[in-house]
Design a protein around this motif. Structure first.
Motif, PDB file in Angstrom:
ATOM      1  N   ASP A   4       2.183  -1.890  -7.970  1.00  0.00           N
ATOM      2  CA  ASP A   4       2.830  -3.047  -8.344  1.00  0.00           C
ATOM      3  C   ASP A   4       2.401  -3.659  -9.756  1.00  0.00           C
ATOM      4  O   ASP A   4       1.253  -3.676 -10.028  1.00  0.00           O
ATOM      5  N   THR A   5       3.234  -4.144 -10.429  1.00  0.00           N
ATOM      6  CA  THR A   5       2.675  -5.014 -11.873  1.00  0.00           C
ATOM      7  C   THR A   5       2.069  -6.200 -11.183  1.00  0.00           C
ATOM      8  O   THR A   5       2.141  -6.646 -10.209  1.00  0.00           O
ATOM      9  N   PRO A   6       0.491  -6.211 -11.680  1.00  0.00           N
ATOM     10  CA  PRO A   6      -0.404  -7.234 -11.337  1.00  0.00           C
ATOM     11  C   PRO A   6       0.055  -8.417 -11.619  1.00  0.00           C
ATOM     12  O   PRO A   6       0.926  -8.874 -12.581  1.00  0.00           O
ATOM     13  N   ASN A   7      -0.576  -9.554 -10.799  1.00  0.00           N
ATOM     14  CA  ASN A   7      -0.319 -10.847 -10.967  1.00  0.00           C
ATOM     15  C   ASN A   7      -0.901 -11.704 -12.337  1.00  0.00           C
ATOM     16  O   ASN A   7      -1.775 -10.620 -12.945  1.00  0.00           O
ATOM     17  N   PRO A   8      -0.529 -12.570 -12.849  1.00  0.00           N
ATOM     18  CA  PRO A   8      -0.978 -13.085 -14.131  1.00  0.00           C
ATOM     19  C   PRO A   8      -2.734 -13.091 -14.255  1.00  0.00           C
ATOM     20  O   PRO A   8      -3.348 -12.940 -15.175  1.00  0.00           O
ATOM     21  N   LYS A  24       2.497  12.882 -13.298  1.00  0.00           N
ATOM     22  CA  LYS A  24       2.106  13.974 -11.853  1.00  0.00           C
ATOM     23  C   LYS A  24       3.542  14.343 -11.237  1.00  0.00           C
ATOM     24  O   LYS A  24       4.237  13.490 -11.084  1.00  0.00           O
ATOM     25  N   LYS A  25       3.597  15.370 -10.680  1.00  0.00           N
ATOM     26  CA  LYS A  25       4.473  15.771  -9.873  1.00  0.00           C
ATOM     27  C   LYS A  25       4.530  15.262  -8.491  1.00  0.00           C
ATOM     28  O   LYS A  25       5.481  15.269  -7.528  1.00  0.00           O
ATOM     29  N   LYS A  26       3.446  14.793  -8.002  1.00  0.00           N
ATOM     30  CA  LYS A  26       2.977  14.400  -6.696  1.00  0.00           C
ATOM     31  C   LYS A  26       3.815  13.004  -6.509  1.00  0.00           C
ATOM     32  O   LYS A  26       3.904  12.221  -7.169  1.00  0.00           O
ATOM     33  N   LYS A  27       4.620  13.194  -5.128  1.00  0.00           N
ATOM     34  CA  LYS A  27       5.230  11.838  -4.892  1.00  0.00           C
ATOM     35  C   LYS A  27       4.469  10.777  -4.386  1.00  0.00           C
ATOM     36  O   LYS A  27       3.270  10.914  -3.695  1.00  0.00           O
ATOM     37  N   VAL A  28       4.969   9.540  -4.839  1.00  0.00           N
ATOM     38  CA  VAL A  28       3.954   8.474  -4.484  1.00  0.00           C
ATOM     39  C   VAL A  28       4.933   7.499  -3.593  1.00  0.00           C
ATOM     40  O   VAL A  28       6.295   7.431  -3.889  1.00  0.00           O
ATOM     41  N   LYS A  29       4.463   6.473  -3.153  1.00  0.00           N
ATOM     42  CA  LYS A  29       5.055   5.450  -2.353  1.00  0.00           C
ATOM     43  C   LYS A  29       5.678   4.646  -3.320  1.00  0.00           C
ATOM     44  O   LYS A  29       5.159   4.290  -4.617  1.00  0.00           O
ATOM     45  N   SER A  30       7.172   4.088  -3.225  1.00  0.00           N
ATOM     46  CA  SER A  30       7.940   3.383  -3.990  1.00  0.00           C
ATOM     47  C   SER A  30       7.601   1.978  -3.988  1.00  0.00           C
ATOM     48  O   SER A  30       7.221   1.293  -2.917  1.00  0.00           O
ATOM     49  N   VAL A  31       7.125   1.464  -5.228  1.00  0.00           N
ATOM     50  CA  VAL A  31       6.758   0.157  -5.497  1.00  0.00           C
ATOM     51  C   VAL A  31       7.522  -0.325  -6.473  1.00  0.00           C
ATOM     52  O   VAL A  31       8.070   0.189  -7.310  1.00  0.00           O
ATOM     53  N   THR A  32       7.648  -1.865  -6.720  1.00  0.00           N
ATOM     54  CA  THR A  32       7.986  -2.555  -7.867  1.00  0.00           C
ATOM     55  C   THR A  32       7.071  -2.652  -8.917  1.00  0.00           C
ATOM     56  O   THR A  32       6.055  -3.011  -8.849  1.00  0.00           O
ATOM     57  N   THR A  33       7.437  -1.739 -10.040  1.00  0.00           N
ATOM     58  CA  THR A  33       6.408  -1.729 -11.165  1.00  0.00           C
ATOM     59  C   THR A  33       7.365  -1.891 -12.413  1.00  0.00           C
ATOM     60  O   THR A  33       8.672  -1.753 -12.453  1.00  0.00           O
ATOM     61  N   ASN A  34       6.556  -2.009 -13.410  1.00  0.00           N
ATOM     62  CA  ASN A  34       6.973  -2.251 -14.813  1.00  0.00           C
ATOM     63  C   ASN A  34       6.464  -1.071 -15.632  1.00  0.00           C
ATOM     64  O   ASN A  34       5.188  -1.189 -15.743  1.00  0.00           O
ATOM     65  N   ASN A  35       7.304   0.066 -15.667  1.00  0.00           N
ATOM     66  CA  ASN A  35       6.693   1.121 -16.433  1.00  0.00           C
ATOM     67  C   ASN A  35       6.073   1.125 -17.596  1.00  0.00           C
ATOM     68  O   ASN A  35       5.341   1.391 -18.066  1.00  0.00           O
ATOM     69  N   ASN A  36       6.838   0.105 -18.410  1.00  0.00           N
ATOM     70  CA  ASN A  36       6.448  -0.312 -19.867  1.00  0.00           C
ATOM     71  C   ASN A  36       4.856  -0.985 -19.640  1.00  0.00           C
ATOM     72  O   ASN A  36       4.305  -0.626 -20.656  1.00  0.00           O
TER      73      ASN A  36
END
Length: 328
Positions: free
Chosen positions: A78-82, A27-39
């Motif tokens: 964010d990448t979820p916890n275990p 999506k082109k919509k801007k979203v809030k920047s968070v710590t993510t693991n794209n993979n």
């Protein structure tokens, strides 16, 4: 319990699905920047699509909201916890340790399971044949029948049935022999490492078990030679991660007891029904009994959690009221 991650990401269908889902959900919509693991998000989406499941189906089985799962897939959370990853693994019917790895969590259990799988998969053919003949009557009958017809005939069933049979029936000496053969270490070399006669080592390898004094004595040396650290500790990991029947049959909780010391106050501040403060002193015997007294556990100010949530006084009071109703 799973011992290997079975989804094949290298086939063309999955690669095409990955490309397709990447285009569909970009999506082109801007979203809030968070710590993510794209993979991680992409892999979750790929597994789900490969399994032909909708987001709602996975979310329902995982016990999480479909909107949250969608945000994870599209890297908007964010990448979820275990703990959440474990739920997602259940929803996807995927390997929990694999998902931990792609999420960026360092997990020794995943590495150890990978190593264990590799050892079983790389077992020498003769070792597999001998083990299966000993533990699988069906294979024994097939092997003996083919041997009479033509000793050179192969036994493809062994490769199919060996992993499950080994995880179920292998004893300590079987694992010792398997790892030694895979490392291409001779009995002569092992005997030298343990500073014993070759005949004595052969006897040890054939008879050693989890409770034997020989394992306690040589555990570190054997583990160093085989690259698994302390061999007895490694075997405990193996037995707790595999459906091993011999360990289940011989399991005794006394063998795995761990002493935990807890310090508790002998004088406790309490409140009566009218809200007045008073102090209660407990004897040592009463303190021990309190650990088995649910009313006491829920009645004091100790920190108690349920599913990651800290219970406050109101929560504890409700629980006690519900227990009274259930047991009335």
């Amino acid at each position: 319990m799973q011992f290997a991650y079975i989804t094949n990401f290298k086939n063309l269908q999955t690669i095409l699905l990955l490309v397709a889902t990447k285009k569909l959900y970009t999506k082109k919509k801007k979203v809030k920047s968070v710590t993510t693991n794209n993979n991680f998000g992409e892999q979750i989406k790929t597994i789900r699509t490969y399994n032909q499941m909708t987001i709602r189906e996975v979310a329902k089985q995982a016990g999480i909201s479909h909107s949250y799962l969608s945000q994870i897939e599209n890297n908007r959370r964010d990448t979820p916890n275990p703990e959440v990853i474990k739920k997602i693994a259940i929803g996807l019917n995927a390997d929990y340790y694999y998902l931990l790895k792609i999420a960026g969590y360092h997990n020794n259990s995943y590495s150890n399971l990978n190593f264990l799988n590799e050892q079983v998969q790389n077992a020498p053919e003769e070792f597999k044949k001998q083990f299966m003949v000993k533990h699988d009557p069906h294979i024994k009958k097939l092997v003996e029948g083919r041997k009479k017809v033509n000793p050179k005939l192969s036994n493809p069933e062994i490769d199919i049935r060996f992993p499950n049979c080994f995880f179920t029936h292998a004893s300590v000496n079987d694992y010792l022999q398997l790892l030694r053969l895979n490392k291409k270490i001779t009995t002569v070399e092992m005997a030298k490492r343990l500073d014993m006669e070759v005949a004595d080592y052969v006897t040890l390898e054939n008879q050693i078990n989890y409770d034997s004094t020989e394992l306690d004595k040589y555990s570190k040396q054997i583990g160093e030679a085989l690259g698994v650290g302390d061999f007895k500790d490694w075997m405990l990991f193996v037995y707790t991660e595999t459906p091993n029947q011999s360990f289940i049959d011989s399991y005794d909780p006394k063998d795995v007891l761990t002493e935990v010391k807890v310090t508790v106050p002998s004088i406790v501040k309490k409140y009566d029904e009218e809200g007045h403060v008073y102090f209660q002193r407990y004897t040592e015997e009463q303190l021990v009994q309190n650990f088995r007294n649910l009313e006491h556990i829920l009645g004091d100010d100790r920190l108690i959690t349920y599913n990651g949530r800290v219970l406050n006084r109101k929560d504890k009071k409700k629980i006690l009221q519900m227990i009274d109703i259930l047991l009335d």
